[in-house]
Design a protein around this motif. Structure first.
Motif, PDB file in Angstrom:
ATOM      1  N   LYS A  76       0.837  -1.213   0.000  1.00  0.00           N
ATOM      2  CA  LYS A  76       0.000   0.000   0.000  1.00  0.00           C
ATOM      3  C   LYS A  76       0.870   1.262   0.000  1.00  0.00           C
ATOM      4  O   LYS A  76       0.551   2.236  -0.683  1.00  0.00           O
ATOM      5  N   LEU A  77       1.955   1.240   0.760  1.00  0.00           N
ATOM      6  CA  LEU A  77       2.868   2.382   0.774  1.00  0.00           C
ATOM      7  C   LEU A  77       3.485   2.593  -0.605  1.00  0.00           C
ATOM      8  O   LEU A  77       3.568   3.714  -1.091  1.00  0.00           O
ATOM      9  N   LYS A  78       3.899   1.514  -1.254  1.00  0.00           N
ATOM     10  CA  LYS A  78       4.464   1.624  -2.602  1.00  0.00           C
ATOM     11  C   LYS A  78       3.422   2.157  -3.569  1.00  0.00           C
ATOM     12  O   LYS A  78       3.740   3.002  -4.429  1.00  0.00           O
ATOM     13  N   GLU A  79       2.177   1.715  -3.459  1.00  0.00           N
ATOM     14  CA  GLU A  79       1.111   2.228  -4.330  1.00  0.00           C
ATOM     15  C   GLU A  79       0.927   3.728  -4.112  1.00  0.00           C
ATOM     16  O   GLU A  79       0.740   4.487  -5.071  1.00  0.00           O
ATOM     17  N   VAL A  81       3.205   5.898  -2.990  1.00  0.00           N
ATOM     18  CA  VAL A  81       4.378   6.584  -3.548  1.00  0.00           C
ATOM     19  C   VAL A  81       4.265   6.644  -5.069  1.00  0.00           C
ATOM     20  O   VAL A  81       4.521   7.692  -5.678  1.00  0.00           O
ATOM     21  N   ASP A  82       3.848   5.550  -5.687  1.00  0.00           N
ATOM     22  CA  ASP A  82       3.692   5.530  -7.150  1.00  0.00           C
ATOM     23  C   ASP A  82       2.634   6.531  -7.596  1.00  0.00           C
ATOM     24  O   ASP A  82       2.795   7.207  -8.617  1.00  0.00           O
ATOM     25  N   ALA A  83       1.539   6.651  -6.837  1.00  0.00           N
ATOM     26  CA  ALA A  83       0.480   7.612  -7.177  1.00  0.00           C
ATOM     27  C   ALA A  83       0.989   9.048  -7.058  1.00  0.00           C
ATOM     28  O   ALA A  83       0.680   9.900  -7.902  1.00  0.00           O
ATOM     29  N   ILE A  84       1.767   9.316  -6.027  1.00  0.00           N
ATOM     30  CA  ILE A  84       2.347  10.661  -5.861  1.00  0.00           C
ATOM     31  C   ILE A  84       3.234  10.983  -7.054  1.00  0.00           C
ATOM     32  O   ILE A  84       3.141  12.059  -7.651  1.00  0.00           O
ATOM     33  N   LYS A  85       4.092  10.037  -7.414  1.00  0.00           N
ATOM     34  CA  LYS A  85       5.011  10.262  -8.536  1.00  0.00           C
ATOM     35  C   LYS A  85       4.256  10.443  -9.855  1.00  0.00           C
ATOM     36  O   LYS A  85       4.654  11.250 -10.690  1.00  0.00           O
ATOM     37  N   ALA A  86       3.171   9.702 -10.044  1.00  0.00           N
ATOM     38  CA  ALA A  86       2.402   9.787 -11.283  1.00  0.00           C
ATOM     39  C   ALA A  86       1.654  11.117 -11.408  1.00  0.00           C
ATOM     40  O   ALA A  86       1.334  11.541 -12.520  1.00  0.00           O
ATOM     41  N   ASN A  87       1.375  11.766 -10.292  1.00  0.00           N
ATOM     42  CA  ASN A  87       0.586  12.994 -10.304  1.00  0.00           C
ATOM     43  C   ASN A  87       1.401  14.228  -9.948  1.00  0.00           C
ATOM     44  O   ASN A  87       0.834  15.242  -9.532  1.00  0.00           O
ATOM     45  N   ALA A  88       2.703  14.138 -10.115  1.00  0.00           N
ATOM     46  CA  ALA A  88       3.564  15.272  -9.794  1.00  0.00           C
ATOM     47  C   ALA A  88       4.618  15.431 -10.885  1.00  0.00           C
ATOM     48  O   ALA A  88       4.985  14.473 -11.559  1.00  0.00           O
ATOM     49  N   GLU A  89       5.084  16.640 -11.024  1.00  0.00           N
ATOM     50  CA  GLU A  89       6.146  16.927 -11.981  1.00  0.00           C
ATOM     51  C   GLU A  89       7.495  16.714 -11.289  1.00  0.00           C
ATOM     52  O   GLU A  89       7.750  17.273 -10.226  1.00  0.00           O
ATOM     53  N   ALA A 109       0.702  26.887  -9.011  1.00  0.00           N
ATOM     54  CA  ALA A 109       0.643  25.837  -7.997  1.00  0.00           C
ATOM     55  C   ALA A 109       0.478  24.487  -8.694  1.00  0.00           C
ATOM     56  O   ALA A 109      -0.358  24.337  -9.593  1.00  0.00           O
ATOM     57  N   ARG A 110       1.294  23.528  -8.323  1.00  0.00           N
ATOM     58  CA  ARG A 110       1.237  22.182  -8.879  1.00  0.00           C
ATOM     59  C   ARG A 110       2.024  21.256  -7.971  1.00  0.00           C
ATOM     60  O   ARG A 110       2.837  21.699  -7.165  1.00  0.00           O
ATOM     61  N   GLY A 111       1.762  19.995  -8.094  1.00  0.00           N
ATOM     62  CA  GLY A 111       2.518  19.011  -7.330  1.00  0.00           C
ATOM     63  C   GLY A 111       3.871  18.792  -7.969  1.00  0.00           C
ATOM     64  O   GLY A 111       3.967  18.595  -9.182  1.00  0.00           O
ATOM     65  N   ILE A 112       4.912  18.862  -7.165  1.00  0.00           N
ATOM     66  CA  ILE A 112       6.260  18.609  -7.674  1.00  0.00           C
ATOM     67  C   ILE A 112       6.973  17.608  -6.781  1.00  0.00           C
ATOM     68  O   ILE A 112       6.669  17.493  -5.588  1.00  0.00           O
ATOM     69  N   ILE A 113       7.873  16.877  -7.372  1.00  0.00           N
ATOM     70  CA  ILE A 113       8.789  16.013  -6.630  1.00  0.00           C
ATOM     71  C   ILE A 113      10.181  16.296  -7.145  1.00  0.00           C
ATOM     72  O   ILE A 113      10.353  16.836  -8.242  1.00  0.00           O
ATOM     73  N   PRO A 138      12.102  -0.728  -2.127  1.00  0.00           N
ATOM     74  CA  PRO A 138      12.626  -1.697  -3.092  1.00  0.00           C
ATOM     75  C   PRO A 138      11.615  -1.912  -4.228  1.00  0.00           C
ATOM     76  O   PRO A 138      10.410  -1.845  -4.016  1.00  0.00           O
ATOM     77  N   ASP A 139      12.116  -2.170  -5.426  1.00  0.00           N
ATOM     78  CA  ASP A 139      11.239  -2.390  -6.580  1.00  0.00           C
ATOM     79  C   ASP A 139      10.484  -3.707  -6.511  1.00  0.00           C
ATOM     80  O   ASP A 139       9.452  -3.854  -7.142  1.00  0.00           O
ATOM     81  N   ASP A 140      10.997  -4.657  -5.744  1.00  0.00           N
ATOM     82  CA  ASP A 140      10.396  -5.995  -5.761  1.00  0.00           C
ATOM     83  C   ASP A 140       9.259  -6.175  -4.765  1.00  0.00           C
ATOM     84  O   ASP A 140       8.863  -7.297  -4.464  1.00  0.00           O
ATOM     85  N   ILE A 141       8.666  -5.096  -4.285  1.00  0.00           N
ATOM     86  CA  ILE A 141       7.497  -5.208  -3.392  1.00  0.00           C
ATOM     87  C   ILE A 141       6.280  -5.492  -4.267  1.00  0.00           C
ATOM     88  O   ILE A 141       5.989  -4.749  -5.185  1.00  0.00           O
ATOM     89  N   ASN A 142       5.592  -6.556  -3.977  1.00  0.00           N
ATOM     90  CA  ASN A 142       4.355  -6.868  -4.719  1.00  0.00           C
ATOM     91  C   ASN A 142       3.461  -7.763  -3.931  1.00  0.00           C
ATOM     92  O   ASN A 142       3.744  -8.340  -2.990  1.00  0.00           O
TER      93      ASN A 142
END
Length: 142
Positions: A76-79, A81-89, A109-113, A138-142
């Motif tokens: 859930k934490l990885k999901e 983080v992935d959502a934050i990255k997908a919705n930020a510049e 104003a916009r989301g940035i990382i 880690p990338d291998d969390i699934n």
């Protein structure tokens, strides 16, 4: 990744994952690492026995160490983080500069990382600019 057992000055125990030993020191010094129970910034490592394993036993040890609930929490934490990255510049190393421009109304104003040194992050916080660290997982969390 390095896993540390941690405690705060109120004796709450929790785990932290860091890409290297110096990451723990940097996060404590910058105030980014706080107790998830009481938000105390006085964090220290607990004494841990070293774990030495062969590559053959790695999967077996990970299975024993991470029960289903912890694994699901990491997923859930990885999901998140992935959502934050997908919705930020991703502004890379220009993060402090872009965060200031947004804060002071010089940019839309916009989301940035991006990336900031501990000193840069501390300066942003002292200016009243709200930022948050995104964990490296880690990338291998699934």
């Amino acid at each position: 990744m390095i896993r540390y057992s941690l405690t705060c000055d109120n004796a709450h125990e929790f785990e932290g994952w860091f890409s290297e030993s110096a990451d723990f020191d940097r996060q404590v010094a910058s105030g980014f690492l706080t107790c998830p129970v009481c938000n105390s910034g006085a964090i220290s490592k607990l004494l841990m026995a070293p774990s030495v394993s062969t590559a053959r036993k790695k999967d077996e040890l990970q299975t024993l160490a991470m029960d289903a609930a912890r694994k699901q929490a990491l997923v859930k934490l990885k999901e998140a983080v992935d959502a934050i990255k997908a919705n930020a510049e991703d502004v890379g190393t220009k993060f402090p500069e872009e965060a200031r421009k947004i804060h002071y109304g010089e940019a839309d104003a916009r989301g940035i990382i991006g990336k900031a040194t501990p000193d840069e992050a501390q300066a942003l916080v002292e200016e009243g600019i709200e930022i948050a660290a995104i964990p490296v997982l880690p990338d291998d969390i699934n």
